[in-house]
Design a protein around this motif. Structure first.
Motif, PDB file in Angstrom:
ATOM      1  N   ILE A  86     -31.512  71.011  10.858  1.00  0.00           N
ATOM      2  CA  ILE A  86     -30.251  70.705  11.531  1.00  0.00           C
ATOM      3  C   ILE A  86     -29.485  69.711  10.665  1.00  0.00           C
ATOM      4  CG2 ILE A  86     -29.192  69.796  13.631  1.00  0.00           C
ATOM      5  CD1 ILE A  86     -31.770  70.470  15.127  1.00  0.00           C
ATOM      6  N   THR A  87     -28.326  70.123  10.148  1.00  0.00           N
ATOM      7  CA  THR A  87     -27.481  69.187   9.404  1.00  0.00           C
ATOM      8  C   THR A  87     -26.272  68.850  10.271  1.00  0.00           C
ATOM      9  OG1 THR A  87     -25.923  70.704   8.327  1.00  0.00           O
ATOM     10  CG2 THR A  87     -28.124  70.523   7.350  1.00  0.00           C
ATOM     11  N   LEU A 110     -21.897  74.686  12.754  1.00  0.00           N
ATOM     12  CA  LEU A 110     -21.842  73.880  13.973  1.00  0.00           C
ATOM     13  C   LEU A 110     -20.436  73.333  14.117  1.00  0.00           C
ATOM     14  CD1 LEU A 110     -25.138  71.796  13.693  1.00  0.00           C
ATOM     15  CD2 LEU A 110     -24.678  73.707  15.240  1.00  0.00           C
ATOM     16  N   ASP A 111     -19.804  73.557  15.276  1.00  0.00           N
ATOM     17  CA  ASP A 111     -18.490  72.942  15.486  1.00  0.00           C
ATOM     18  C   ASP A 111     -18.587  71.764  16.450  1.00  0.00           C
ATOM     19  OD1 ASP A 111     -18.996  74.399  17.690  1.00  0.00           O
ATOM     20  OD2 ASP A 111     -17.450  75.920  17.304  1.00  0.00           O
ATOM     21  N   THR A 112     -19.790  71.499  16.918  1.00  0.00           N
ATOM     22  CA  THR A 112     -20.005  70.312  17.749  1.00  0.00           C
ATOM     23  C   THR A 112     -21.357  69.726  17.406  1.00  0.00           C
ATOM     24  OG1 THR A 112     -20.508  69.545  19.993  1.00  0.00           O
ATOM     25  CG2 THR A 112     -20.887  71.853  19.540  1.00  0.00           C
ATOM     26  N   SER A 114     -22.853  67.812  19.810  1.00  0.00           N
ATOM     27  CA  SER A 114     -23.499  67.501  21.077  1.00  0.00           C
ATOM     28  C   SER A 114     -24.819  68.261  21.148  1.00  0.00           C
ATOM     29  CB  SER A 114     -22.607  67.933  22.244  1.00  0.00           C
ATOM     30  OG  SER A 114     -22.645  69.342  22.377  1.00  0.00           O
ATOM     31  N   PRO A 115     -25.852  67.640  21.711  1.00  0.00           N
ATOM     32  CA  PRO A 115     -27.128  68.353  21.824  1.00  0.00           C
ATOM     33  C   PRO A 115     -26.971  69.719  22.501  1.00  0.00           C
ATOM     34  CG  PRO A 115     -27.453  66.040  22.303  1.00  0.00           C
ATOM     35  CD  PRO A 115     -25.961  66.246  22.135  1.00  0.00           C
ATOM     36  N   GLU A 116     -26.111  69.818  23.529  1.00  0.00           N
ATOM     37  CA  GLU A 116     -25.942  71.104  24.221  1.00  0.00           C
ATOM     38  C   GLU A 116     -25.404  72.166  23.260  1.00  0.00           C
ATOM     39  OE1 GLU A 116     -24.571  68.219  25.178  1.00  0.00           O
ATOM     40  OE2 GLU A 116     -26.150  67.758  26.637  1.00  0.00           O
ATOM     41  N   GLY A 117     -24.364  71.799  22.512  1.00  0.00           N
ATOM     42  CA  GLY A 117     -23.763  72.745  21.578  1.00  0.00           C
ATOM     43  C   GLY A 117     -24.740  73.163  20.487  1.00  0.00           C
ATOM     44  N   VAL A 118     -25.495  72.181  19.978  1.00  0.00           N
ATOM     45  CA  VAL A 118     -26.458  72.488  18.924  1.00  0.00           C
ATOM     46  C   VAL A 118     -27.546  73.405  19.460  1.00  0.00           C
ATOM     47  CG1 VAL A 118     -28.199  71.491  17.401  1.00  0.00           C
ATOM     48  CG2 VAL A 118     -25.955  70.386  17.625  1.00  0.00           C
ATOM     49  N   LEU A 119     -27.977  73.156  20.699  1.00  0.00           N
ATOM     50  CA  LEU A 119     -29.039  73.992  21.265  1.00  0.00           C
ATOM     51  C   LEU A 119     -28.567  75.425  21.490  1.00  0.00           C
ATOM     52  CD1 LEU A 119     -30.573  71.274  23.493  1.00  0.00           C
ATOM     53  CD2 LEU A 119     -31.873  72.661  21.864  1.00  0.00           C
ATOM     54  N   ALA A 120     -27.323  75.596  21.896  1.00  0.00           N
ATOM     55  CA  ALA A 120     -26.790  76.951  22.071  1.00  0.00           C
ATOM     56  C   ALA A 120     -26.755  77.679  20.729  1.00  0.00           C
ATOM     57  CB  ALA A 120     -25.386  76.890  22.686  1.00  0.00           C
ATOM     58  N   ALA A 121     -26.293  76.968  19.693  1.00  0.00           N
ATOM     59  CA  ALA A 121     -26.258  77.571  18.363  1.00  0.00           C
ATOM     60  C   ALA A 121     -27.666  77.874  17.874  1.00  0.00           C
ATOM     61  CB  ALA A 121     -25.541  76.631  17.386  1.00  0.00           C
TER      62      ALA A 121
END
Lengths: 387, 387
Positions: A86-87, A110-112, A114-121
């Protein structure tokens, strides 16, 4: 699904074949001190489960001494592992075999942060990776994640990652929920160190160091056959050894740190000052030096001096058998500008026999950081949980 | 004579009672993950041989839950150990009990540094020590030797000791012939580290550092529960971390070393220069600073700064849980002159949570170095020889 590592003998035998195979039972017995019978017994469940197999016998251990020696080898595609680095602007993922060899890779911007956004990606990326081959979906049960910063590996918690802006994120639990896989989380430099320990230049060394040259200067250490975890997670901070006397100030609050001289930001600043071009990027600074600009070359030589002194300080303290030097794209593109001075300063400052330790320059692509994450999952999966 | 440590469980149980006892079987089981039955079985041969005993039960583990818990404790005088520190002008020896507590001590001046002369003096000293009590002669079978310099502990060989002028001296074999005892040989700072690990401030810490301040600046490290041996024997050379920028030159060939600023010789030279008194000894230099001479006090403060930076560099790299600071007579006599600056420089340069590690100042008499030698013999004697 697979045989549990129930005994120390099983862990010893399986790990030796995994990291050093093909290897004969005789050789395993000799190296481990186990009896031949114990080796044969420990290997059996792994052969039955399809993790190990015997190669065709090629030689007799002693002429006329009975059965020829059939080396044991890993069936590397018996199980697969996903690793993701994760960068701060993308996810980089690989699927590897049991030996941590990448078979497929993918990236996800990644455009965010936030942990939520990273987890979705992350869930998307893992689904994409595992879709590449039906065998992956069927025989991949583990996901390793690598993150810069302070990671509590035991609890799968990112305590603090300045680059990501995360504090106290229970990443292992969240990622397990998002992907349905077993998840390990480890610091990125320590992950790369684990990959070298089991599957790279660290194999066979009781102690070694991995030094990463790039935006920052990092270090992973193996001592007495184990990664140095650091109390509170701090270890390997070679970038914050004060080799510069009292100058310059560092972002960490200290002074004279290796990273304050040899990190990408101070190098860019110094080349800008030397050339009078205040818009230079790190790539352009490297180009200017490669083109022969003396002042720019001196900036890189000074950085190499700081890195060499930091490596010597590390070697004087922990006495590694080998030092593996690697880095990110910029760090390695500039390496020829550092190299002579790194070697010279290391040799002049290393104490006595510490100067004899081998320096190995090993370019590693960015996928290798994802591979490191997979290596941590493999090591965790195949470690004996001692009772 | 005594029960062999035949299994890992026996080693675990005996070591835990030795280093942390008195301790109940329930507590041993909890800490080690062994079953209660395994703990009881492992302890039995040591009780039968008189090494362990049960204390009177003092409490029930759970009200009404059957037998009260009888803590196991070591019978510390069941066996004795001799430890000798070899310096360049005398031998310092102790006889200790099983917990490395000195029971008697003696010194023997050296008028030669030849191995033959030292061994003759060693035989005399050991005979004198063991004559102090008939029980020592009867129940002391091990001699630990501590030597400054590069020691191959496995083969009992002094590879190079600059202070003694020795190269490739097979000291363990020679001392065994001279005394009739089993002999261990270890570097003196590592010996002191072992004493702290099993019987001092290191108990219960998976990682810690011991820093010695005196003629030189030394360091012993424990990481992942084991002393860091260093490849080729080099480790813990905190005195040769380059914290001074490029000045001053050091006797090691490096520059800016902690020891080149904070060792006794450069301190004396700097105080002589500052006061104009070219005949000052280190004791006199300390007196001058204690008397309030500003220039002399600044020399010690500068030395403290270098030591604090060296300790921070070490903490940033290996992440010890605790740092124990000790030293020789002069080092400790001057410690109040160093202390404030050591603490300030350590705190400002330690990276993140590394600054939270505990600094413990522990004065140790010179007999403690001999005790360290005995501790190595104890640890060697009671370590499981893994097969």
């Amino acid at each position: 699904m697979y045989p549990r590592l129930a005994t120390r003998a099983e862990a010893t035998v399986f790990t030796m074949v995994l990291t050093r195979g093909p290897v004969t039972r005789v050789e395993i017995a000799r190296r481990s001190g186990l009896s031949s019978a114990a080796v044969t017994k420990a290997a059996r469940p792994f052969i039955e489960a399809g993790y190990l197999e015997e190669l065709q016998a090629t030689e007799r251990t002693t002429p006329g001494a009975g059965r020829p020696a059939s080396p044991l080898t890993i069936r590397a595609q018996r199980e697969f592992f996903t690793g993701v680095k994760i960068t701060d602007d993308e996810l980089i993922g690989v699927v590897t075999d049991l030996r941590a060899q990448p078979l497929v890779s993918a990236r996800h911007p990644l455009d965010t942060m936030s942990p939520e956004g990273v987890l979705a990606a992350l869930a998307d990326l893992v689904a994409e990776l595992l879709a590449a081959d039906p065998a992956y979906r069927e025989r991949c049960h583990w996901l390793g994640l690598a993150v810069s910063g302070d990671v509590d590996q035991v609890h799968g918690m990112v305590r603090y990652s300045p680059f990501l802006g995360w504090r106290q994120v229970p990443l292992a639990r969240l990622a397990a929920e998002a992907t349905g896989l077993n998840v390990t989380v480890e610091n990125d430099v320590k992950s790369l160190t684990v990959a070298e320990q089991w599957f790279g230049e660290g194999v066979g060394a009781s102690s070694f160091a991995l030094v990463t040259v790039g935006t920052g200067i990092g270090c992973g250490l193996v001592v007495n056959d184990r990664v140095v975890p650091g109390w509170n997670g701090v270890a390997g901070e070679i970038g914050h050894i004060p080799v510069g006397g009292d100058e310059p100030e560092c972002h960490c609050g200290g002074r004279g740190c290796v990273e304050a001289i040899a990190g990408a930001a101070p190098i860019v600043a110094a080349v800008r000052a030397a050339t009078g071009d205040a818009s230079l990027s790190i790539d352009a600074a490297i180009d200017v030096a490669h083109a022969g600009n003396t002042a720019a070359r001196e900036v890189f030589a000074r950085a190499g001096h700081a890195i060499g002194l930091g490596m010597a300080a590390m070697a004087n303290l922990v006495g590694p058998e080998r030092i593996i030097v690697t880095g990110d794209v910029q760090g390695l593109a500039a390496y020829d500008l550092f190299e002579e001075q790194i070697n010279r300063s290391f040799t002049s400052q290393a104490f006595g026999a510490a100067a004899d330790c081998r320096l190995l320059l090993r370019p590693r692509s960015f996928e290798q950081w994802a591979r490191g994450a997979a290596a941590v999952a493999i090591q965790t999966h195949f470690s004996l949980q001692e009772r």
